[in-house]
Design an enzyme around this catalytic site. Structure first.
Site, PDB file in Angstrom:
ATOM      1  N   SER A  45       0.871  -1.164   0.000  1.00  0.00           N
ATOM      2  CA  SER A  45       0.000   0.000   0.000  1.00  0.00           C
ATOM      3  C   SER A  45       0.912   1.218   0.000  1.00  0.00           C
ATOM      4  O   SER A  45       1.765   1.367   0.888  1.00  0.00           O
ATOM      5  CB  SER A  45      -0.892  -0.017   1.246  1.00  0.00           C
ATOM      6  OG  SER A  45      -1.911   0.944   1.108  1.00  0.00           O
ATOM      7  N   GLU A  46       0.757   2.101  -0.997  1.00  0.00           N
ATOM      8  CA  GLU A  46       1.797   3.097  -1.244  1.00  0.00           C
ATOM      9  C   GLU A  46       1.892   4.179  -0.167  1.00  0.00           C
ATOM     10  O   GLU A  46       2.828   4.965  -0.157  1.00  0.00           O
ATOM     11  CB  GLU A  46       1.651   3.718  -2.633  1.00  0.00           C
ATOM     12  CG  GLU A  46       0.421   4.570  -2.861  1.00  0.00           C
ATOM     13  CD  GLU A  46      -0.724   3.775  -3.463  1.00  0.00           C
ATOM     14  OE1 GLU A  46      -0.754   2.538  -3.289  1.00  0.00           O
ATOM     15  OE2 GLU A  46      -1.601   4.398  -4.090  1.00  0.00           O
ATOM     16  N   ASN A  47       0.926   4.212   0.758  1.00  0.00           N
ATOM     17  CA  ASN A  47       1.070   5.152   1.862  1.00  0.00           C
ATOM     18  C   ASN A  47       2.065   4.652   2.911  1.00  0.00           C
ATOM     19  O   ASN A  47       2.355   5.373   3.857  1.00  0.00           O
ATOM     20  CB  ASN A  47      -0.288   5.440   2.506  1.00  0.00           C
ATOM     21  CG  ASN A  47      -0.981   4.193   2.998  1.00  0.00           C
ATOM     22  OD1 ASN A  47      -0.984   3.165   2.322  1.00  0.00           O
ATOM     23  ND2 ASN A  47      -1.559   4.263   4.182  1.00  0.00           N
TER      24      ASN A  47
END
Lengths: 218, 229
Positions: A45-47
């Site tokens: 998840s790119e966060n």
């Protein structure tokens, strides 16, 4: 014709054991519900999370633990947290094996538009531009036509581009298409959908060779 | 040197109209709530804000937008904020949208003494307009420059009075990068402890990057989407 869940289920068949996978917001998120038995993938998840788990129970909801869609989630054993620069370092350096994204339009050269409708809607590109610029393998999950029935698989994009020549495969509600230099190569039809219907709904170059099998769901 | 300040009002002293301010967080996760509320009360105007998102209508940076305090927003995704979209489409608000990885790296570069870098993200798109393009090993890249920000405001889980910071879970996001990138960096923390109480092995942001630190109060930690099984 496929519903959203079925589009996700079909895309999940593309997952291979050991893959690191980034799932975009919307239909792509649903792919996590259909990971085939015996296949182990790690969701990025790119966060800032590698090893994303399922949604929490109500008592385990943590405001500090969300995915890129801002949904509360959990971690799995072996997961890790990191900052946004490290996250996109993974993405740009090609460590993510498969990226699944939604799209407003795709053309027969593999260009994708999914971040802006001039004068009407501006949400921004989020991580999509970084992902499409670097991902080795991008599958797009999308509706084949818009509400007016017009094709979203086009010769030329009408909307601002997100990335050039990056989409390898499209799974729409009508079928599965591989994008090659010849255009959209039809590989599978959705149940009950004819080749003719797909031809009528596709504005971009469409390649139909031989018998096109109907998708099979378990 | 004493970095500890009493509260958010003390911490934001020196920010003035027209300045550029970075604000950590992803969505509403890990945003410096206390400092944002102080900025809202301050009535400061014409700010340029660098933040991945713009809050929601009634929380986070959304409150600063309601007060028309923001002249320009530099973000990657603003989809959760109707007032933002209204101000943008009507031309009241200037907006620079950037790929999320580019936004992060422009922060990191600013904090790392790197004036510019090349990234493939945005090549061939509106983002590349006016930027230098170079080819390396057959692939195209655009040049992006480090941010220049007067202040950076971040939120950490734990901090000590020397400014060392530890972030929790995915509330880390842009916070450590922005902490490096401000000419003056303000950190608000949930727990403020004495030096030596945090294990040096687990510090995410070394205190050298932090100028002011305070213990925040009354964290709401609003969740945008509570999803459960």
């Amino acid at each position: 014709m496929l519903n959203k869940e079925q589009i996700a289920e079909r895309i999940a068949k593309e997952l291979q054991d050991g893959f690191y996978v980034n799932l975009g917001i919307g239909i792509p998120t649903l792919v996590a519900n259909y990971i085939p038995t015996g296949v182990s993938v790690t969701l990025q998840s790119e966060n800032g999370l590698l090893g994303m788990g399922p949604f929490p129970t109500l008592e385990n909801v943590d405001a500090d633990l969300i995915n890129a869609g801002k949904q509360t989630i959990t971690t799995l054993p072996g997961s890790s947290f990191f900052d946004s620069a490290i996250s996109f370092a993974m993405i740009r350096s090609g460590r993510v094996d498969l990226t699944v994204l939604g799209a407003m339009e795709v053309n027969d050269k593999g260009d994708i538009a999914n971040w802006k409708i001039p004068g009407k809607m501006v949400k921004g590109m989020g991580g999509a531009m970084d992902l499409v610029a670097s991902a080795k393998n991008i599958i797009v999950a999308m509706q084949h036509t818009n509400r007016a029935g017009e094709s979203k698989l086009l010769k030329e994009l009408s909307l601002p581009v997100t990335g050039l020549g990056c989409v390898k495969k499209v799974v729409s509600n009508l079928g599965v298409f591989e994008i090659t230099e010849r255009g959209f190569e039809l590989k599978e039809r959705a149940p009950g959908v004819s080749v003719e219907e797909i031809q009528n709904s596709t504005e971009g170059r469409l390649v139909v060779e031989g018998d096109i099998p109907e998708m099979v769901f378990d | 040197m004493n970095k500890v300040v009493e509260n958010a009002n003390e911490a934001i002293k020196g920010i003035s109209d027209g300045m550029t301010v970075m604000l950590g967080g992803f969505g509403l996760c890990g945003i410096p709530e206390n400092s944002i509320n102080a900025l809202v009360k301050s009535g400061l105007k014409n700010l340029t804000c660098i933040s991945n998102n713009a809050g929601v209508d009634d929380f986070g940076i959304g409150l600063m937008l309601q007060g028309k305090q923001v002249k320009k927003m530099i973000s990657s995704y603003v989809g959760e904020n109707a007032e933002f979209e209204r101000q943008l489409l009507s031309g009241e608000l200037e907006v620079e949208l950037l790929p999320q990885g580019t936004l992060a790296e422009r922060c990191r570069a600013a904090g790392a003494g790197i004036p510019a870098f090349f990234t493939p993200a945005g090549f061939g798109t509106e983002v590349a307009e006016g930027k230098e393009v170079r080819e390396f090993n057959g692939k195209h890249y655009i040049m992006e420059q480090a941010f220049d920000s007067d202040f950076a405001i971040v939120k950490a889980w734990k901090g000590d009075t020397d400014g060392n910071l530890i972030f929790k879970a995915t509330s880390r996001n842009f916070n450590p990068l922005m902490a490096m990138a401000g000419k003056i960096t303000i950190a608000e923390v949930e727990e403020l402890v004495e030096p030596g109480e945090l294990d040096p092995n687990f510090i995410h942001t070394p205190g050298i990057f932090v100028n002011r630190i305070f213990k925040g109060v009354n964290y709401e930690k609003r969740i945008e989407q509570t999803t459960t099984i």
